[in-house]
Design an enzyme around this catalytic site. Structure first.
Site, PDB file in Angstrom:
ATOM      1  N   GLY A 109      14.029  -4.491 -16.576  1.00 54.58           N
ATOM      2  CA  GLY A 109      14.932  -4.578 -17.809  1.00 54.58           C
ATOM      3  C   GLY A 109      14.669  -5.052 -18.891  1.00 54.58           C
ATOM      4  N   SER A 110      15.774  -5.624 -19.778  1.00 54.08           N
ATOM      5  CA  SER A 110      15.221  -5.999 -21.039  1.00 54.08           C
ATOM      6  C   SER A 110      14.695  -7.347 -21.030  1.00 54.08           C
ATOM      7  CB  SER A 110      16.371  -6.044 -22.035  1.00 54.08           C
ATOM      8  OG  SER A 110      17.489  -6.786 -21.446  1.00 54.08           O
ATOM      9  N   THR A 111      13.813  -7.780 -22.105  1.00 54.41           N
ATOM     10  CA  THR A 111      13.271  -9.028 -22.009  1.00 54.41           C
ATOM     11  C   THR A 111      14.507  -9.995 -22.133  1.00 54.41           C
ATOM     12  OG1 THR A 111      11.263  -8.378 -22.922  1.00 54.41           O
ATOM     13  CG2 THR A 111      11.684 -10.526 -23.507  1.00 54.41           C
ATOM     14  N   LYS A 163      21.141  -4.147  -7.078  1.00 57.62           N
ATOM     15  CA  LYS A 163      22.142  -3.835  -8.039  1.00 57.62           C
ATOM     16  C   LYS A 163      21.780  -2.889  -8.948  1.00 57.62           C
ATOM     17  CE  LYS A 163      23.644  -5.139 -12.135  1.00 57.62           C
ATOM     18  NZ  LYS A 163      23.966  -3.924 -12.403  1.00 57.62           N
ATOM     19  N   GLU A 220      11.709  -3.035 -29.671  1.00 60.40           N
ATOM     20  CA  GLU A 220      11.688  -2.062 -28.656  1.00 60.40           C
ATOM     21  C   GLU A 220      12.997  -1.305 -29.108  1.00 60.40           C
ATOM     22  OE1 GLU A 220      12.823  -2.966 -24.575  1.00 60.40           O
ATOM     23  OE2 GLU A 220      11.313  -1.334 -23.993  1.00 60.40           O
ATOM     24  N   GLY A 246      15.900 -10.556 -18.798  1.00 60.65           N
ATOM     25  CA  GLY A 246      14.652 -11.127 -17.892  1.00 60.65           C
ATOM     26  C   GLY A 246      14.974 -12.685 -18.179  1.00 60.65           C
ATOM     27  N   GLU A 273       9.885  -7.644 -14.916  1.00 63.25           N
ATOM     28  CA  GLU A 273       9.263  -6.248 -15.468  1.00 63.25           C
ATOM     29  C   GLU A 273      10.032  -6.068 -16.762  1.00 63.25           C
ATOM     30  OE1 GLU A 273       6.602  -5.139 -14.299  1.00 63.25           O
ATOM     31  OE2 GLU A 273       6.591  -5.689 -12.063  1.00 63.25           O
ATOM     32  N   CYS A 300       9.753   2.128 -20.548  1.00 60.44           N
ATOM     33  CA  CYS A 300       9.437   0.826 -21.072  1.00 60.44           C
ATOM     34  C   CYS A 300       7.833   1.020 -21.794  1.00 60.44           C
ATOM     35  CB  CYS A 300       9.341  -0.162 -19.678  1.00 60.44           C
ATOM     36  SG  CYS A 300       8.574   0.504 -18.351  1.00 60.44           S
TER      37      CYS A 300
HETATM   38  P1  NAD Z   1      19.036  -4.530 -19.283  1.00 61.56           P
HETATM   39  O1  NAD Z   1      18.195  -5.735 -19.179  1.00 61.56           O
HETATM   40  O2  NAD Z   1      20.229  -4.378 -20.139  1.00 61.56           O
HETATM   41  O3  NAD Z   1      19.831  -4.170 -17.692  1.00 61.56           O
HETATM   42  C1  NAD Z   1      19.017  -4.455 -16.598  1.00 61.56           C
HETATM   43  C2  NAD Z   1      19.771  -4.673 -15.542  1.00 61.56           C
HETATM   44  O4  NAD Z   1      19.990  -6.067 -15.775  1.00 61.56           O
HETATM   45  C3  NAD Z   1      20.967  -3.941 -15.181  1.00 61.56           C
HETATM   46  O5  NAD Z   1      20.996  -3.864 -13.835  1.00 61.56           O
HETATM   47  C4  NAD Z   1      22.108  -4.762 -15.779  1.00 61.56           C
HETATM   48  O6  NAD Z   1      23.347  -4.598 -15.318  1.00 61.56           O
HETATM   49  C5  NAD Z   1      21.519  -6.197 -15.413  1.00 61.56           C
HETATM   50  N1  NAD Z   1      21.904  -7.138 -16.499  1.00 61.56           N
HETATM   51  C6  NAD Z   1      22.299  -7.058 -17.672  1.00 61.56           C
HETATM   52  N2  NAD Z   1      22.911  -8.322 -18.307  1.00 61.56           N
HETATM   53  C7  NAD Z   1      22.833  -9.159 -17.250  1.00 61.56           C
HETATM   54  C8  NAD Z   1      23.015 -10.448 -17.117  1.00 61.56           C
HETATM   55  N3  NAD Z   1      23.735 -11.061 -18.245  1.00 61.56           N
HETATM   56  N4  NAD Z   1      22.930 -11.017 -15.998  1.00 61.56           N
HETATM   57  C9  NAD Z   1      22.326 -10.366 -15.011  1.00 61.56           C
HETATM   58  N5  NAD Z   1      21.991  -8.996 -14.872  1.00 61.56           N
HETATM   59  C10 NAD Z   1      22.259  -8.530 -16.058  1.00 61.56           C
HETATM   60  O7  NAD Z   1      18.335  -3.156 -19.349  1.00 61.56           O
HETATM   61  P2  NAD Z   1      18.672  -1.697 -19.538  1.00 61.56           P
HETATM   62  O8  NAD Z   1      19.345  -1.400 -20.688  1.00 61.56           O
HETATM   63  O9  NAD Z   1      19.280  -1.239 -18.306  1.00 61.56           O
HETATM   64  O10 NAD Z   1      17.136  -0.866 -19.501  1.00 61.56           O
HETATM   65  C11 NAD Z   1      16.311  -0.991 -20.516  1.00 61.56           C
HETATM   66  C12 NAD Z   1      15.347  -2.097 -20.499  1.00 61.56           C
HETATM   67  O11 NAD Z   1      14.463  -2.081 -19.289  1.00 61.56           O
HETATM   68  C13 NAD Z   1      14.189  -1.967 -21.589  1.00 61.56           C
HETATM   69  O12 NAD Z   1      13.993  -3.293 -22.322  1.00 61.56           O
HETATM   70  C14 NAD Z   1      13.141  -1.316 -20.908  1.00 61.56           C
HETATM   71  O13 NAD Z   1      11.768  -1.550 -21.488  1.00 61.56           O
HETATM   72  C15 NAD Z   1      13.437  -2.163 -19.786  1.00 61.56           C
HETATM   73  N6  NAD Z   1      12.300  -1.399 -18.348  1.00 61.56           N
HETATM   74  C16 NAD Z   1      11.276  -2.101 -18.145  1.00 61.56           C
HETATM   75  C17 NAD Z   1      10.320  -1.666 -17.088  1.00 61.56           C
HETATM   76  C18 NAD Z   1       9.246  -2.141 -16.576  1.00 61.56           C
HETATM   77  O14 NAD Z   1       8.734  -2.082 -15.566  1.00 61.56           O
HETATM   78  N7  NAD Z   1       8.751  -3.029 -17.467  1.00 61.56           N
HETATM   79  C19 NAD Z   1      10.714  -0.256 -16.709  1.00 61.56           C
HETATM   80  C20 NAD Z   1      11.816   0.356 -17.146  1.00 61.56           C
HETATM   81  C21 NAD Z   1      12.629  -0.445 -17.862  1.00 61.56           C
END
Ligand code: NAD
Length: 495
Positions: A242-244, A189, A398, A247, A265, A299
């Site tokens: 994605g975001s903490t 996704k 962040e 996660g 991650e 990130c």
């Molecule tokens: P996000 O957490 O908003 O979204 C990430 C993914 O999760 C997307 O596909 C989104 O549609 C999905 N998502 C969002 N809400 C959800 C929910 N309630 N239930 C299930 N899935 C859901 O993050 P973002 O805004 O897309 O990306 C930015 C974040 O990603 C930052 O915090 C960044 O640090 C992190 N990031 C981490 C790494 C790493 O390797 N540690 C790498 C790149 C980005």
């Protein structure tokens, strides 16, 4: 590399995928819904894409399970999986312009970064895991006579990969390549802001010979297909970047459903420690890339610059002088180093952080404003705050945008305490010409990766991931295969 005008022309004529990809073909969402994907550089809609919901997720997971159980991929000889994955890597390279353009249009990154870094990086990642998989052996336990006990690695089954928008193609490749190499089926996704390259990648995977159902893409938002994957009873593992905060939700989804494995991650607030004996000119250049590359939407962005007080003044002077050349411009111009932020909402969030920095007493040295390019777009000029203290919001949270916070320290102990004073633990950089100090400090930094005399070092050969609330998964390297396989003991009693 194409010229500015050639990229613009290509953008006008690009064929855009806009359906989900399930069981080896493009399909509309069952409910027929769509969502717009918008180019943040212009504010214009690129196309409308299938908005999947739990019904589509169920169809994709069923297809992935069927393919897995059939053995068509999961029991294929590793050497044959290698051939297919290497073919996919070739196709990614061959279609590099198209894939790079899709990411640039979707999320605003400079085309030259997408084409020169993201595409080759993704192809190399897919090739590396493909080439690795027929060189991995199992174990024979030292049972002694009377038994033969083997320990083998087996694929998990159906993997859901949920990824962010900042490196759409790379993040997909980091998850897919080891998961597929290990013999799993995958439902990917992509983020709702950047679905295009994932869909094209799925089509290329079929062309490369990945059997139908082994690699599926469901498009849509987090609360829709993202949550449905997290809660699905027939998904064996979620690999999430994605975001903490999201996660954490995936851990709840697993607890509420089938106890699927969850690998996270997440976010970061990485410190960049510069000691007075560092090569200052080099450190200044890398402090700029470390924080502002990819518009700061990284990130591991080195968003906290910790300077030893004795060098602070000259460092900041050099930094401001050199930052001038890195201003937002049209992502499709190959000379652009800084593009647009992913969307209007995220731009607003970053501006809110900037206002908070000012309200809490930090000194704004440059940037701080939204700018337009060609009369439109979601751009923010590189922003630097001085006089930042550890309790300020901009030092703790962040921001995921082009905002650098400068703090100062007196000695090594203080630098380490400040660096570790965060809920995150993804990465850190250390600048010093003293190798003893470099290693001594690195050992005390509670992070997944320390870069010495560089920033944000990573390679497909080394594990990438964090500690604390940056998560605990490891992407890249052979260690990534641990996430996507189970250890199987087979004990044969000998007669
Ligand atoms: P996000 O957490 O908003 O979204 C990430 C993914 O999760 C997307 O596909 C989104 O549609 C999905 N998502 C969002 N809400 C959800 C929910 N309630 N239930 C299930 N899935 C859901 O993050 P973002 O805004 O897309 O990306 C930015 C974040 O990603 C930052 O915090 C960044 O640090 C992190 N990031 C981490 C790494 C790493 O390797 N540690 C790498 C790149 C980005």
């Amino acid at each position: 590399m194409k010229t500015y005008q050639q990229w613009q022309e290509m953008a006008l004529n690009l064929t855009l995928p806009n359906q989900a990809y399930i069981d080896g073909r493009f399909v509309d969402a069952v409910g027929g819904a769509q969502f717009d994907t918008v180019n943040p550089a212009t504010g214009k809609v690129i196309t409308s894409v299938a908005a999947c919901d739990e019904r589509d997720v169920d169809i994709a997971v069923t297809s992935a399970r069927k393919a897995y159980d059939s053995g068509v991929w999961s029991r294929m000889a590793p050497a044959d999986r290698k051939t297919v994955l290497c073919r996919l890597a070739d196709l990614v390279s061959e279609h590099g312009e198209e894939l790079a353009l899709m990411d640039s249009l979707d999320m605003g990154k400079p085309i030259s970064d997408a084409f020169n870094l993201d595409v080759p990086g993704s192809a190399a990642c897919i090739r590396w895991f493909g080439e690795a998989i027929d060189k991995i052996y199992g174990e024979v336990a030292p049972t002694g006579g009377g038994a033969l006990a083997t320990v083998t690695r087996e694929p998990l089954g159906v993997i859901a990969a949920v990824v962010p928008w900042n490196y759409p193609l790379d993040m997909a490749a980091w998850k897919l390549a080891p998961a597929l190499a290990a013999g799993n089926s995958v439902v990917l996704k992509p983020a709702e802001q950047s679905p295009l390259s994932a869909l094209r990648l799925a089509q290329l995977a079929t062309e490369a010979g990945i059997p139908d159902g082994v690699f599926n893409v469901v498009t849509g938002d987090g609360p829709g297909p993202g949550q449905a994957l997290g809660l699905h009873m027939d998904v064996d593992c979620v690999t999430f970047t994605g975001s903490t905060s999201v996660g954490k939700r995936f851990m709840s989804y697993a607890a509420e459903s089938n106890l699927k494995q969850v690998w996270l991650e997440c976010g970061g607030k990485s410190p960049n420690l510069v000691f007075e004996d560092a090569d200052l000119d080099l450190a200044v250049d890398f402090a700029i890339t470390g924080c502002f590359f990819n518009q700061g939407e990284v990130c591991t962005a080195n968003s906290r610059l910790l300077l030893q007080s004795s060098i602070k003044e000259q460092f900041v002077e050099k930094l401001l002088a050199r930052l001038g050349s890195r201003q937002p411009a049209d992502p499709l111009d190959p000379d652009t180093q800084m593009g647009a932020l992913v969307d209007a909402q995220h731009t607003e969030n970053v501006l809110t952080y900037i206002r908070k920095g000012q309200e809490e007493g930090a000194q704004l040295l440059c940037g701080g404003e939204k700018v337009e390019v060609n009369g439109a777009g979601s751009y923010i000029a590189p922003t630097v705050f001085d006089q930042v203290t550890e309790d300020m919001t901009i030092a703790r949270e962040e921001i995921f945008g082009p905002v650098l916070s400068i703090l100062t320290f007196e000695n090594e102990d203080e630098a380490i305490r400040m660096a570790n004073g965060t809920i995150y633990g993804l990465a850190a950089s250390v600048w010093t010409e003293n190798v003893n100090r470099a290693y001594r400090v690195s050992q005390r930094l509670n992070v997944g990766t320390v870069s010495i005399n560089t920033v944000d070092a990573f390679s497909v050969m080394t594990p990438f991931g964090g500690t604390k609330q940056s998560g605990f998964g490891r992407d890249l390297s052979l260690h990534a295969l641990d996430k996507f396989s189970n250890l199987k003991t087979t004990w044969l009693a000998l007669r």
